[in-house]
Design an enzyme around this catalytic site. Structure first.
Site, mmCIF file in Angstrom:
data_model
loop_
_atom_site.group_PDB
_atom_site.id
_atom_site.type_symbol
_atom_site.label_atom_id
_atom_site.label_comp_id
_atom_site.label_asym_id
_atom_site.label_seq_id
_atom_site.Cartn_x
_atom_site.Cartn_y
_atom_site.Cartn_z
ATOM 1 N N ASP A 249 69.221 42.185 57.038
ATOM 2 C CA ASP A 249 68.962 41.873 58.440
ATOM 3 C C ASP A 249 69.796 42.640 59.078
ATOM 4 O OD1 ASP A 249 71.578 41.144 56.952
ATOM 5 O OD2 ASP A 249 72.236 39.757 58.526
ATOM 6 N N GLU B 84 74.184 39.233 56.134
ATOM 7 C CA GLU B 84 75.451 40.136 56.168
ATOM 8 C C GLU B 84 75.906 39.963 57.827
ATOM 9 O OE1 GLU B 84 78.258 43.519 56.199
ATOM 10 O OE2 GLU B 84 76.485 43.196 57.436
ATOM 11 N N GLU C 177 76.122 50.976 52.801
ATOM 12 C CA GLU C 177 76.332 51.131 54.196
ATOM 13 C C GLU C 177 76.433 52.243 54.584
ATOM 14 O OE1 GLU C 177 76.492 48.480 56.342
ATOM 15 O OE2 GLU C 177 77.113 46.620 55.385
#
Ligand SMILES: [Zn+2]
Length: 443
Positions: free
Chosen positions: A118, A183, A206
């Protein structure tokens, strides 16, 4: 590519994996672009799903073809219901989660690669130089919403796993590829992973710029209510103990000053090696009922960021809640009205845990050595804000670190992009880290 600098640090087999990944640059870039073009703007309560299911199906198909046992499904909401991060009535309808498992040959450590698919809303399109869902490639960068946060990282972990499988590298431990939604909203996808998956460690790509983040702060979102006593604002005041009006906004000023001093107090505590100091600040205030009345009530929302060292035995923030409550109580006790009418503090909204993994944990050693082996000057660091890895660490006891492509400062901005050089280096680093952490079977 700086492989000539790093050949000493890699085995023959690792080097050939990295060479194959470098040769697959076009495929990697196309995968990132494909993922960006799916609109997976994160879940907003009451809004229908976007293209999460189509994206997950696409990745599921790829991983199945590469030999993984794949499950793409909408989890039972009962798995996460009642958890403090999860709003009432939450479901995964239209937002499936993906797990793809490459079984190890046995005897090695298992590694989970977790990433969220997302993205945050791109906002008004006029701020963007490129279409946020256009996945434009220019100047060695892939542009678009989610390029660095974190579809770039997801593409890296998927391609790393596929490449190991296609080159016949047989890991001793399981390699699990897990892509989740939510998230950027509730954290529910990561919580399902924590409740259903087991692994010896996790890497979440990330955008660390190929650094290795081993810690993050947690947050709490208290709302404080101060009661006053309504009265006509245009007539001369009487004493409160004679029934006179009490201005709740003015009384909240006492609380605001206490919070300002708590922020100073936390800032002066011992410095954390990888994170900023704990922090607290007011974020929303509202009070008053009528412009000619002393307000009877005032509400203040605050945002707290706290360090892993402040967590309670379960890894959450109950000790910080107590410290904040005591601090406000002490500060307001000197005011006769507030002493008799103590501020109410509500902790029921949101909150996420902090997390930390030991710098000498094998997954940190593997990730850092792998990032350096592919030519990066990687260092250990931390992220001041929460990510899904914290849920894995705290709720499942799976030590989770971050190692991914791109610059976190571009995340959530209209300039979001990811360098193609980072995508290649990250895919190489994840493959090498998996080989080192899980072990490679000789047979
Ligand atoms: Zn992210």
């Amino acid at each position: 590519m700086q492989l000539h600098l790093t050949t000493e640090a890699m085995s023959e087999q690792e080097r050939s994996v990295c060479d194959e990944i470098a040769a697959a640059e076009d495929e990697l870039v196309e995968l990132v672009r494909r993922l960006i073009r799916f609109d997976t703007t994160t879940h907003t309560a009451g809004e229908p799903p976007r293209e999460e299911a189509a994206l997950q199906a696409h990745l599921g198909e790829r991983l199945r073809e590469a030999g993984a046992a794949v499950q793409v499904s909408e989890p039972d909401p009962a798995l996460v219901a009642g958890h403090r991060m999860i709003p009432d009535g939450f479901t995964f309808a239209g937002r499936p989660q993906l797990v793809g498992r490459f079984a190890g040959t046995g005897g090695g450590r298992s590694l989970l690669l977790n990433g969220h698919v997302d993205v945050v809303d791109p906002g008004p399109s006029d701020g963007w130089a490129h279409d946020p869902f256009g996945a434009v490639v220019a100047d060695g960068l892939v542009h678009g919403r989610g390029s660095c946060d974190m579809k770039g990282g997801v593409a890296c972990m998927v391609l790393a796993a596929e490449m190991l499988a296609s080159l016949g590298i047989r890991l001793a431990g399981d390699l699990v590829v897990n892509t989740v939604t939510e998230e950027e909203s509730t954290g529910a996808g990561g919580l399902v992973s924590a409740r259903t998956l087991r692994a010896d460690a996790a890497i979440v790509p990330e955008p660390t710029g190929l650094g290795v983040w081993i810690a993050c702060r947690g947050s709490l979102l208290p709302t404080i209510t101060v009661e006053g006593r309504a009265g006509h604002a245009g007539i001369a005041p009487r004493r409160p103990d004679d029934g006179g009006a009490v201005n709740a906004i003015e009384k909240m000023a006492v609380v605001l000053e206490a919070i300002r001093r708590l922020r100073e107090h936390w800032a002066l505590r011992e410095r954390h090696p990888y994170l900023s100091a704990a922090d607290v600040g007011p974020t929303i205030i509202g009070g008053g009922e009528w412009i000619v009345s002393h307000p009877a009530s005032c509400r203040l929302a605050c945002h707290i960021e706290y360090l892993p060292e402040q967590a309670d035995a379960e890894g959450w923030g109950s000790a910080v809640e107590q410290e904040f409550t005591d601090w406000v109580r002490r500060a307001t006790a000197a005011d006769p009205w507030l002493a008799a009418h103590p501020p109410r503090i509500d902790w029921t909204v949101g909150g996420v845990p902090p997390a930390a993994v030991a710098p000498d944990h094998p997954v940190v050693v593997a990730a850092l050595s792998a990032a350096r082996a592919v030519g990066r000057q990687s260092q250990i660091g931390g992220l001041d804000n929460w990510h899904d890895g914290a849920t894995l660490t705290v709720e499942a006891g799976i030590p989770a670190i971050c190692l991914g492509p791109g610059d976190i400062h571009l995340a959530h901005t209209v300039s979001e992009c990811v360098p193609i050089a980072d995508l290649i280096a990250c895919t190489q680093a994840l493959a090498v880290a998996a080989m080192r952490f899980c072990g490679v079977s000789a047979g």
